[in-house]
Design an enzyme around this catalytic site. Sequence first.
Site, PDB file in Angstrom:
ATOM      1  N   ASP A 217       0.755  -1.225   0.030  1.00 38.98           N
ATOM      2  CA  ASP A 217      -0.113  -0.059  -0.003  1.00 38.98           C
ATOM      3  C   ASP A 217       0.889   1.276  -0.044  1.00 38.98           C
ATOM      4  OD1 ASP A 217      -3.002   0.861   0.394  1.00 38.98           O
ATOM      5  OD2 ASP A 217      -2.000   1.833   2.089  1.00 38.98           O
ATOM      6  N   GLU A 271      14.422 -15.076   0.918  1.00 37.28           N
ATOM      7  CA  GLU A 271      14.812 -15.910   1.821  1.00 37.28           C
ATOM      8  C   GLU A 271      13.930 -17.229   1.637  1.00 37.28           C
ATOM      9  OE1 GLU A 271      14.081 -14.189   5.549  1.00 37.28           O
ATOM     10  OE2 GLU A 271      15.906 -12.687   5.380  1.00 37.28           O
TER      11      GLU A 271
HETATM   12  C1  NOJ Z   1      -4.379   2.845  -0.883  1.00 31.92           C
HETATM   13  C2  NOJ Z   1      -5.698   2.058  -0.570  1.00 31.92           C
HETATM   14  O1  NOJ Z   1      -6.109   1.177  -1.579  1.00 31.92           O
HETATM   15  C3  NOJ Z   1      -6.701   3.140   0.063  1.00 31.92           C
HETATM   16  O2  NOJ Z   1      -8.010   2.081   0.221  1.00 31.92           O
HETATM   17  C4  NOJ Z   1      -6.129   3.217   1.143  1.00 31.92           C
HETATM   18  O3  NOJ Z   1      -7.343   4.399   1.549  1.00 31.92           O
HETATM   19  C5  NOJ Z   1      -4.780   4.334   0.993  1.00 31.92           C
HETATM   20  N1  NOJ Z   1      -4.066   3.408   0.293  1.00 31.92           N
HETATM   21  C6  NOJ Z   1      -4.325   4.527   2.503  1.00 31.92           C
HETATM   22  O4  NOJ Z   1      -3.960   3.346   3.167  1.00 31.92           O
END
Ligand code: NOJ
Length: 561
Positions: A217, A271
């Site tokens: 993310d 790993e």
């Molecule tokens: C991207 C994620 O897909 C989204 O749903 C989220 O709100 C933001 N990153 C923050 O983590």
Amino acid sequence: MTVRYHAAGTDTAHRDTRDWWRQAVVYQVYPRSFADSDGDGIGDLPGATSRLGHLAALGVDAVWLSPFYPSELADGGYDVADYRDVDPRLGTLDDFDALVAEAHRLGLKVMVDIVPNHSSDQHAWFQEALRSAPGSAARERYVFRAGKGEHGELPPTDWVSCFGGPAWTRLPDGWWYLHLFAPQQPDFNWDNPEVRADFRTTLRFWSDRGVDGFRVDVAHGLAKDLAAPLRDIGAVEACEPRDLPEDGSHPFWDRDEVHEIFRDWRGVFDEYDPPRVAVAEAWVRNSRRTAYATPQELGQAFNFDFLEAALRAGVLRACIDTALADARAAGATATWVLSNHDVIRHASRHGLPEACDAEAWLLSDGRRPALDREDGLRRALAATLLMLALPGSGYLYQGEELGLPEVADLDRAALQDPVWTRSQGRSKGRDGCRVPLPWRRDGSSYGFGSGGSWLPQPPYWGEVSVEAQEGDPAAPLEVYRTALRLRRRLLADEALEWLSGPDEAAGGLLHFRRSGGWHCVTNLSDTPQPLPGGTLLLSSAPVTGERLPPWTTAWVRTATE
Ligand code: NOJ
């Protein structure tokens, strides 16, 4: 006009090897909206396990689970309070192990979401930081700063949160902390070795439990220029990749130092045997994306250009060429996405007039302009079959195989996405694509669970359920199933050869060939187009005669060429 992209990688005989991901189809499960086993209205891990058969029957290669970790749900689970546990509302670690075991038994790989840019404000480290003095080691794991102004009453910088409003929140002790998303999502300080070590532990924790890969993310946000004094940026939209510089000089997005972190992670992935795989969510400029996707780093990066592109042949052609060239330069394969939990479902998006402001459409509860659902679905399926014929990995979002539309008319009182409140009602947010799935024609929450659903489902949900579509060859579900079954059989290598050129694109036609005589022809115009000779394998809308109808993709096989 013929343009060839030569095979860079492997064939599908390697699906079970270290290269399984190169042309995998990955199905995203948003656990809270997938299947609810205990009737509390919230989807959970046992529910997901019980429905893995649907994924196997669909013919995908892997499942990616959006966050299922303990969370206060300030951002649908992307506010993680403990990276190495399961939210009790969603199950236990044993439930997670059972899910992985069942997925592997069915031949499905498992990817989990890692959220390294920020934690939840309920995370033990942030709670400790709140109790600790300014300048303490506990506060150094996050980004705390004194404010500007005579009494520190102004935020340290003009940085704007992706969800609207300032990216800083002030504490009662007068200090401010950074959150590029909601205030409940404080950003980590990745200059701190303790933060780096803890994420290595997390990657090993899930890898040891059998996880095959990670979706990372906000991968482009980890490294920040935290040298004092912090720089103002002129308060442009915080999340707009088009505004980013190409030299890594932005104070918090896409800085060059971020790559050290991912090179370090690669050491952890390697790993394992086979090495764990990863895909970066990095909203960066095209020219900068390849760096995340190299084999020395995450291996793949999402390319959202295809998702954002208008359904116009010339636009898509350019987008495909760029993505394939970038992926090749990175030694990766391209990624293709049309829907996910953050965007308007493509069955609706592609039904809207091109110039339509999608946010305004959502705010009108989907009334202005009125959506032609049939038309949207037709275009969406044409786009999907095009996507599934491209070399690289396809990422599907739960429910798109049912052709689900965006639920645009959710009552404002039901909205949960922080985007709605943080934008002060200027954006309705992402709940409309997160409405729990319909599995059955009727019954409690259309088979989602026995106790309702955390977001209201629309009255027509049963008509678009899995049960209603099963066995109907024209239904989206069966089109996806057939497409995925054929794709498995037809995939050979990563080569693509264009058989249409700019003139055809101007007329709305895209035509390419994959190895072994697999042709994909897409007609994005209002007039029928020629179909290549050969056996018609599948089409996104009925084909009668020898011409490809408007807004349709067909897969054709010619005798071995
Ligand atoms: C991207 C994620 O897909 C989204 O749903 C989220 O709100 C933001 N990153 C923050 O983590």
